[in-house]
Design a protein around this motif. Structure first.
Motif, mmCIF file in Angstrom:
data_model
loop_
_atom_site.group_PDB
_atom_site.id
_atom_site.type_symbol
_atom_site.label_atom_id
_atom_site.label_comp_id
_atom_site.label_asym_id
_atom_site.label_seq_id
_atom_site.Cartn_x
_atom_site.Cartn_y
_atom_site.Cartn_z
ATOM 1 N N GLY A 287 -6.871 3.836 0.516
ATOM 2 C CA GLY A 287 -6.091 2.613 0.442
ATOM 3 C C GLY A 287 -6.295 1.733 1.662
ATOM 4 N N SER A 288 -6.334 2.348 2.845
ATOM 5 C CA SER A 288 -6.575 1.601 4.090
ATOM 6 C C SER A 288 -7.972 0.998 4.110
ATOM 7 C CB SER A 288 -6.377 2.525 5.296
ATOM 8 O OG SER A 288 -5.063 3.032 5.329
ATOM 9 N N ILE B 166 -1.322 -1.047 -4.356
ATOM 10 C CA ILE B 166 -2.124 0.179 -4.345
ATOM 11 C C ILE B 166 -1.178 1.341 -4.624
ATOM 12 C CG2 ILE B 166 -3.644 1.658 -2.985
ATOM 13 C CD1 ILE B 166 -4.388 -0.796 -1.334
ATOM 14 N N PRO B 167 -1.339 2.057 -5.724
ATOM 15 C CA PRO B 167 -0.345 3.064 -6.139
ATOM 16 C C PRO B 167 -0.375 4.308 -5.250
ATOM 17 C CG PRO B 167 -2.227 3.111 -7.597
ATOM 18 C CD PRO B 167 -2.450 1.949 -6.673
ATOM 19 N N SER C 112 -9.796 7.698 -12.825
ATOM 20 C CA SER C 112 -9.622 6.250 -12.695
ATOM 21 C C SER C 112 -8.378 5.961 -11.868
ATOM 22 C CB SER C 112 -9.484 5.617 -14.089
ATOM 23 O OG SER C 112 -9.218 4.246 -13.974
ATOM 24 N N ALA C 113 -8.489 5.021 -10.926
ATOM 25 C CA ALA C 113 -7.370 4.677 -10.046
ATOM 26 C C ALA C 113 -7.093 3.179 -10.159
ATOM 27 C CB ALA C 113 -7.682 5.066 -8.604
ATOM 28 N N PRO C 114 -6.317 2.780 -11.154
ATOM 29 C CA PRO C 114 -6.085 1.344 -11.354
ATOM 30 C C PRO C 114 -5.192 0.750 -10.262
ATOM 31 C CG PRO C 114 -4.704 2.631 -12.836
ATOM 32 C CD PRO C 114 -5.599 3.607 -12.135
ATOM 33 N N ILE C 115 -5.446 -0.503 -9.945
ATOM 34 C CA ILE C 115 -4.634 -1.242 -8.978
ATOM 35 C C ILE C 115 -3.835 -2.286 -9.749
ATOM 36 C CG2 ILE C 115 -4.687 -2.811 -7.005
ATOM 37 C CD1 ILE C 115 -7.159 -1.407 -6.045
ATOM 38 N N ASN D 178 0.850 -1.191 0.000
ATOM 39 C CA ASN D 178 0.000 0.000 0.000
ATOM 40 C C ASN D 178 0.888 1.244 0.000
ATOM 41 O OD1 ASN D 178 -2.033 1.858 0.225
ATOM 42 N ND2 ASN D 178 -2.448 1.468 2.399
ATOM 43 N N LEU D 179 1.001 1.912 -1.154
ATOM 44 C CA LEU D 179 1.802 3.126 -1.286
ATOM 45 C C LEU D 179 0.962 4.387 -1.108
ATOM 46 C CD1 LEU D 179 4.019 2.147 -4.375
ATOM 47 C CD2 LEU D 179 4.554 1.911 -1.931
ATOM 48 N N ASP D 180 -0.328 4.194 -0.887
ATOM 49 C CA ASP D 180 -1.232 5.337 -0.764
ATOM 50 C C ASP D 180 -1.124 5.940 0.635
ATOM 51 O OD1 ASP D 180 -3.321 7.115 -1.473
ATOM 52 O OD2 ASP D 180 -4.720 5.848 -0.353
ATOM 53 N N ARG D 181 -1.049 7.250 0.715
ATOM 54 C CA ARG D 181 -0.971 7.943 1.990
ATOM 55 C C ARG D 181 -2.331 8.415 2.488
ATOM 56 N NH1 ARG D 181 4.429 11.773 1.094
ATOM 57 N NH2 ARG D 181 5.872 10.042 0.599
ATOM 58 N N GLY D 182 -3.343 8.257 1.673
ATOM 59 C CA GLY D 182 -4.689 8.666 2.068
ATOM 60 C C GLY D 182 -5.438 7.547 2.753
#
Length: 384
Positions: A60-61, A99-100, A112-115, A53-57
């Motif tokens: 992603g969690s 997760i980008p 769009s947020a592709p995984i 999980n590279l997302d800081r928001g």
């Protein structure tokens, strides 16, 4: 009574000896149980899934929380993308996803947020994981779009979306999945296939006993006794049938009540179907033996009949995997009919609906037994 004496004598010569008892009762039951232990049981374990999980928001969690709540997956976090690819390549996990960075921001902007997914090959676990991820993303996008239409922006939009998703994660309304057991264990054809192969081997052995009687002129002396010929024929038939029935009972009782394997159909129905196959096996064995004049060739002849027919009949792999022309040839071997009948009954059909399969197996037995009746002629001598 004369027929019963002949049948019991065959039973004693075939099974009631230490070597025969081990070879035709103990070893088949142990082998089929071993196959059940290795690949026969349905797998009920979860699937290992690696992730980063590279997302800081918060999105992603939330996504990881939703996936972790699914009972089919066990999530394992990796430290880097290189480590993620390595565990997939070494098949330590079934598949993986990443997760980008900026995942939450892209969703909030309506983009769009592709995984990214990693998999060595397509399998059931990777496909269902892809479906679940797409479903969760679709719900998140729908939630964000709904709040955006209400005029919320920036911090207010983010706060409203997170509150909504937090409530969604509670799953206050749940669906209860009822397992109706309408599926068939995909490995059951292998378990049944080896059982049929052992049955055919045992029946061939009983026919070999009759050949020994002919070679040693025991059959000729039996026909010279003051008894009817049909009693001798009936006695040999009953003896072979009893031997096969005893093996079927031992294997079924051991696998059902010791190994606890669930075939998915009643004991009596499965036993009846195997008895019809036993009749067909007797016909094949007698027809093959009628063409053999030297008992030393029986082993070679059997290997050229039992193994190919088991391969064509679907004992080692599903018939659907074979070419069309081989599937048509499979209709001429009894293994195909009994395996198909057992699988249909395991999926919910009844024994009365298997009348065609039982009829075909009966025709196999009666026709081939008629052809092979020549082995009971006492005047035929063995060719050296």
């Amino acid at each position: 009574m004369n027929s019963l004496f002949i049948a019991l004598n065959m039973l004693r010569r075939t099974l009631f000896q230490k070597k025969s008892f081990l070879m035709y009762l103990v070893i088949p039951a142990a082998t089929v149980s071993l196959i059940i232990g290795v690949l026969g049981q349905q797998s009920e374990h979860g699937v290992d899934i690696a992730y980063i999980n590279l997302d800081r928001g918060a999105m992603g969690s939330h996504l990881l929380q939703e996936i972790s709540m699914l009972p089919d997956y066990r999530l394992k976090e990796e430290a880097s993308e290189t480590a993620l690819k390595e565990v997939v390549t070494k098949q330590k996990v079934s598949s993986a996803f990443l997760i980008p960075e900026g995942f939450s921001e892209m969703l909030m902007k309506g983009a769009s947020a592709p995984i990214d997914m990693y998999q060595l090959n397509l399998n059931e676990a990777s496909i269902t994981l892809k479906i679940n991820l797409d479903s969760i993303l679709s719900r998140y996008q729908g939630t964000i779009e709904l709040h955006s239409q209400q005029g919320l922006q920036d911090a207010a939009l983010r706060e409203a979306v997170e509150k909504t998703i937090s409530q969604m994660e509670k799953h206050q309304v749940k669906a209860q999945v009822t397992d109706l057991n309408l599926y068939v264990n995909p490995n059951m054809h292998t378990v049944i296939g080896f059982m049929l192969m052992f049955m055919m081997g045992l029946i061939n052995n009983t026919v070999s006993v009759i050949m020994d009687d002919r070679r040693q002129r025991t059959m000729a002396r039996t026909y010279s006794a003051p008894i009817h010929s049909f009693e001798i024929v009936l006695g040999n038939f009953i003896g072979s049938f009893l031997v096969g029935t005893l093996q079927v009972l031992v294997i079924l009782l051991f696998t059902r009540y010791v190994t606890n394997y669930d075939y998915g159909l009643p004991f009596v129905s499965q036993f009846i179907l195997l008895e019809f196959f036993l009749l067909a096996s007797m016909g094949i064995a007698s027809a093959v033996t009628s063409m053999v004049k030297n008992a030393s060739n029986m082993g070679m002849i059997n290997s050229l009949v039992v193994t190919p027919t088991c391969m064509l009949g679907g004992c080692f792999w599903p018939i659907s995997l074979m070419p069309d022309w081989m599937q048509k040839i499979a209709n001429f071997v009894p293994q195909k009919w009994v395996i198909e009948a057992i699988q249909r009954m395991a999926s919910g059909q009844t024994l009365s609906q298997m009348w065609m399969h039982m009829g075909v197996l009966t025709l196999f037995g009666l026709i081939l037994l008629g052809v092979g009746s020549v082995i009971l002629r006492p005047g035929d001598a063995e060719v050296s």
